[in-house]
Design an enzyme around this catalytic site. Structure first.
Site, PDB file in Angstrom:
ATOM      1  N   SER A 190     -18.941 -13.375  14.421  1.00  0.00           N
ATOM      2  CA  SER A 190     -18.402 -12.300  13.573  1.00  0.00           C
ATOM      3  C   SER A 190     -18.016 -11.099  14.435  1.00  0.00           C
ATOM      4  O   SER A 190     -17.005 -10.435  14.191  1.00  0.00           O
ATOM      5  CB  SER A 190     -19.451 -11.842  12.560  1.00  0.00           C
ATOM      6  N   LYS A 200     -23.933  -4.564   9.967  1.00  0.00           N
ATOM      7  CA  LYS A 200     -23.359  -5.892   9.755  1.00  0.00           C
ATOM      8  C   LYS A 200     -24.351  -6.761   9.013  1.00  0.00           C
ATOM      9  O   LYS A 200     -25.569  -6.692   9.255  1.00  0.00           O
ATOM     10  CB  LYS A 200     -23.076  -6.501  11.142  1.00  0.00           C
ATOM     11  N   LYS A 208     -27.304  -6.013   4.602  1.00  0.00           N
ATOM     12  CA  LYS A 208     -27.217  -7.281   3.867  1.00  0.00           C
ATOM     13  C   LYS A 208     -26.855  -6.982   2.423  1.00  0.00           C
ATOM     14  O   LYS A 208     -27.214  -5.928   1.900  1.00  0.00           O
ATOM     15  CB  LYS A 208     -28.571  -8.024   3.901  1.00  0.00           C
TER      16      LYS A 208
HETATM   17  P1  NAD Z   1     -25.247 -22.709   2.032  1.00  0.00           P
HETATM   18  O1  NAD Z   1     -25.253 -22.206   0.638  1.00  0.00           O
HETATM   19  O2  NAD Z   1     -23.961 -23.128   2.651  1.00  0.00           O
HETATM   20  O3  NAD Z   1     -26.260 -23.943   2.214  1.00  0.00           O
HETATM   21  C1  NAD Z   1     -27.559 -23.970   1.735  1.00  0.00           C
HETATM   22  C2  NAD Z   1     -27.927 -25.434   1.521  1.00  0.00           C
HETATM   23  O4  NAD Z   1     -29.285 -25.515   1.122  1.00  0.00           O
HETATM   24  C3  NAD Z   1     -27.098 -26.090   0.418  1.00  0.00           C
HETATM   25  O5  NAD Z   1     -26.665 -27.363   0.831  1.00  0.00           O
HETATM   26  C4  NAD Z   1     -28.068 -26.185  -0.733  1.00  0.00           C
HETATM   27  O6  NAD Z   1     -27.797 -27.269  -1.624  1.00  0.00           O
HETATM   28  C5  NAD Z   1     -29.380 -26.393   0.006  1.00  0.00           C
HETATM   29  N1  NAD Z   1     -30.547 -26.056  -0.806  1.00  0.00           N
HETATM   30  C6  NAD Z   1     -30.657 -25.174  -1.822  1.00  0.00           C
HETATM   31  N2  NAD Z   1     -31.907 -25.201  -2.327  1.00  0.00           N
HETATM   32  C7  NAD Z   1     -32.600 -26.104  -1.606  1.00  0.00           C
HETATM   33  C8  NAD Z   1     -33.929 -26.575  -1.639  1.00  0.00           C
HETATM   34  N3  NAD Z   1     -34.803 -26.119  -2.541  1.00  0.00           N
HETATM   35  N4  NAD Z   1     -34.302 -27.514  -0.738  1.00  0.00           N
HETATM   36  C9  NAD Z   1     -33.416 -27.989   0.165  1.00  0.00           C
HETATM   37  N5  NAD Z   1     -32.138 -27.585   0.236  1.00  0.00           N
HETATM   38  C10 NAD Z   1     -31.736 -26.649  -0.634  1.00  0.00           C
HETATM   39  O7  NAD Z   1     -25.948 -21.556   2.886  1.00  0.00           O
HETATM   40  P2  NAD Z   1     -25.881 -21.335   4.445  1.00  0.00           P
HETATM   41  O8  NAD Z   1     -24.811 -20.348   4.713  1.00  0.00           O
HETATM   42  O9  NAD Z   1     -25.897 -22.649   5.137  1.00  0.00           O
HETATM   43  O10 NAD Z   1     -27.254 -20.568   4.672  1.00  0.00           O
HETATM   44  C11 NAD Z   1     -28.486 -21.268   4.804  1.00  0.00           C
HETATM   45  C12 NAD Z   1     -29.506 -20.342   5.429  1.00  0.00           C
HETATM   46  O11 NAD Z   1     -29.013 -19.881   6.693  1.00  0.00           O
HETATM   47  C13 NAD Z   1     -29.811 -19.074   4.643  1.00  0.00           C
HETATM   48  O12 NAD Z   1     -31.155 -18.712   4.840  1.00  0.00           O
HETATM   49  C14 NAD Z   1     -28.903 -18.039   5.271  1.00  0.00           C
HETATM   50  O13 NAD Z   1     -29.369 -16.714   5.082  1.00  0.00           O
HETATM   51  C15 NAD Z   1     -28.998 -18.464   6.712  1.00  0.00           C
HETATM   52  N6  NAD Z   1     -27.887 -18.002   7.541  1.00  0.00           N
HETATM   53  C16 NAD Z   1     -26.601 -18.305   7.262  1.00  0.00           C
HETATM   54  C17 NAD Z   1     -25.581 -17.868   8.104  1.00  0.00           C
HETATM   55  C18 NAD Z   1     -24.147 -18.259   7.890  1.00  0.00           C
HETATM   56  O14 NAD Z   1     -23.321 -17.961   8.784  1.00  0.00           O
HETATM   57  N7  NAD Z   1     -23.781 -18.922   6.813  1.00  0.00           N
HETATM   58  C19 NAD Z   1     -25.886 -17.076   9.219  1.00  0.00           C
HETATM   59  C20 NAD Z   1     -27.229 -16.788   9.496  1.00  0.00           C
HETATM   60  C21 NAD Z   1     -28.216 -17.262   8.647  1.00  0.00           C
END
Ligand code: NAD
Length: 477
Positions: free
Chosen positions: A368, A75, A111
């Site tokens: 999930s 996953k 991933k």
């Molecule tokens: P997303 O794309 O929805 O949000 C990322 C945010 O970060 C956006 O608002 C973007 O504008 C901002 N961003 C980009 N560059 C930046 C910078 N230099 N400085 C500050 N902000 C910046 O992504 P997400 O799904 O929220 O994921 C964010 C993190 O969480 C990632 O590391 C991802 O791997 C992790 N994550 C996400 C999930 C999920 O369910 N979506 C689950 C586990 C982990």
């Protein structure tokens, strides 16, 4: 462990591996098995052309890494970003393996990533790109309900997951479990209530559980309740937005700074998270938002004095360069890999409490898992028992009123007689998962000689379960 500048430039996967090695030190896992657990088992790379709206062709490159298939399916999310590369995908796949074990989700780790900036494409182009990438992964055996199940990550969401599910269904029209080939789908297309908010909600539940452990809070110099605690959040995307919104609206925390790609907003009295998000939806960034101080060098706001720092954007944000200026005593890693190995060593030495990514952002994969179960069982959670619970609750109210001769207030009546719907069940399952995982980590932290940080404790919890699984199943042939 001394940290040199050379170590600081470690690839992401090595940074994760070093953190895992630190935990291996406290376990008695045979060396060969430890090597197998750490290694990324398979990396699939694909390159394919897609026709753009103007008739021209563009080539895209993507990967799907399978870190460990000790449990099936494997996953892990699919990321759309311009900075994606193979090492990043491998590191994130490894984190998925460890994460699933920490929160007792019976999956292996995987991933995917595609080099693309979603903002550079129309919706029609993005659909063709997503479907073609999905086709390549399905053809290669890297998407299927029983083998490999992607989910959203940075740059992807429920729209992309629905396109992936539809691509799979068109290739396997007779697979009765086809909807389980991907999670994070829209609720109307086989998704589950509460999946979009799940990772941010899990961050909130993790923090709440931390605040139920006064001895752990003391380590971070914190006391009292969450109300009024001052929080800095980096990234107001899916994870950061939900975490910040719930902590502000439900726990009365003050979000004193929001850091985005184009700068940061600061307000000591607390920002209105929803208002900032609405502004971002319209203007793509935070610059120009009225009613808060704007700081052009957003990264510098990681260094603001606060109670909780929540990096929720990218990896490699807390580094040897800025770690000495980080002033908080509690970091909750909502993003994957926001702290480099070198910076992490320094934080450990300073006694800063870090709730590591592999635990703190596990809410997404947990829900999930619930969605996947729903897809395989072909029934919405709560469908069989909700009305029965409601009826039982009404009878309890009736009996109490009869016995006491008094009317029960409506708010109590409603609470007692409400049957749990899918969202309530998902939140309850997620809360239980995050609480139990925290308790396992905290117990290892307090009972193991030599472990001085929660990240190492979390990896110990995880590695122990993975090693057990390998040893119990045996290694074939
Ligand atoms: P997303 O794309 O929805 O949000 C990322 C945010 O970060 C956006 O608002 C973007 O504008 C901002 N961003 C980009 N560059 C930046 C910078 N230099 N400085 C500050 N902000 C910046 O992504 P997400 O799904 O929220 O994921 C964010 C993190 O969480 C990632 O590391 C991802 O791997 C992790 N994550 C996400 C999930 C999920 O369910 N979506 C689950 C586990 C982990």
């Amino acid at each position: 462990m001394a940290v040199t500048a050379k170590e600081e430039r470690l690839p992401f996967s090595k940074s994760v591996e070093h953190m895992v090695d630190r935990a291996m030190h406290y376990l008695n896992i045979p060396q060969g098995l430890a090597q197998q657990i750490k290694a990324c088992n398979i990396v699939f790379q694909t390159q394919f052309p897609v026709r753009m709206d103007n008739g021209e062709y563009k080539t895209f490159r993507g990967w799907r890494a399978v870190h460990s298939a000790h449990r099936l399916p494997v996953k892990g999310g699919i990321r759309f970003a311009t900075h994606v590369h193979q090492d990043e995908v491998e590191a994130l796949a490894a984190l998925m393996t460890y994460k699933c074990a920490i929160v007792n989700v019976p999956f292996g780790g995987s991933k995917g990533g595609l080099i693309v900036n979603p903002r550079d494409h129309s919706e029609a182009e993005l659909e063709r790109i997503t479907r073609r990438f999905a086709y390549e992964l399905i053809k290669g055996g890297y998407i299927s309900p029983g083998g490999n199940v992607p989910a959203p990550d940075m740059g992807t969401g429920e729209r992309e997951m629905a396109w992936i599910a539809d691509t799979y269904m068109s290739m396997y029209p007779n697979d009765v479990n086809a909807l389980g080939c991907v999670t994070g789908k829209p609720v109307s297309t086989g998704g589950i209530q509460g999946r979009t908010e799940a990772t941010g909600r899990g961050v909130q539940y993790a923090i709440r559980e931390f605040f139920r452990h006064p001895e752990d809070m003391k380590l971070a110099g914190l006391s009292g309740t969450l109300a009024g605690k001052r929080i800095v959040v980096q990234g107001l995307g899916n994870v950061g937005y939900h975490a910040a919104k719930f902590l502000q609206e439900e726990d009365d925390c003050k979000i004193i700074s929001i850091i985005e790609w184009d700068g940061a907003l600061v307000d000591e009295n607390g920002l209105n998270v929803q208002a900032v998000r609405d502004y971002m939806d319209e203007h793509r960034g935070v610059k120009g938002f009225l009613g808060a101080k704007y700081v052009e060098n957003g990264l510098s706001c990681l260094e603001l004095e606060c109670d909780i720092l929540i990096p929720a954007a990218l990896e490699g944000q807390i580094t040897l360069e800025n770690v000495d200026r980080i002033k908080t005593n509690l970091i909750v890693e909502a993003a994957n890999g926001p702290t480099t190995f070198g910076a992490d060593e320094k934080l450990r030495q300073r006694g800063v409490v870090v709730l590591a990514d592999a635990f703190a952002n596990a809410g997404g994969v947990t829900v999930s898992y619930f969605e996947w179960i729903k897809n395989l069982s072909h029934i919405r959670f709560g469908r069989m028992q909700r009305r029965l619970e409601e009826w039982r609750g009404e009878k309890v109210v009736e009996a109490l009123e009869l016995m006491t001769g008094q009317k029960m207030p409506d708010y109590l009546k409603n609470d007692i007689s409400r049957g749990a719907d899918e969202l309530a069940l998902v939140r309850s399952g997620l809360d239980d998962t995050m609480r139990q995982a925290y308790q396992e980590i905290s117990e290892v932290f307090h009972s193991s000689k030599g472990i001085t940080d929660f990240r190492t404790a979390a990896f110990v919890v995880s590695l122990q379960k993975i090693a057990e699984s390998y040893l119990e199943f045996g290694i074939w042939p």
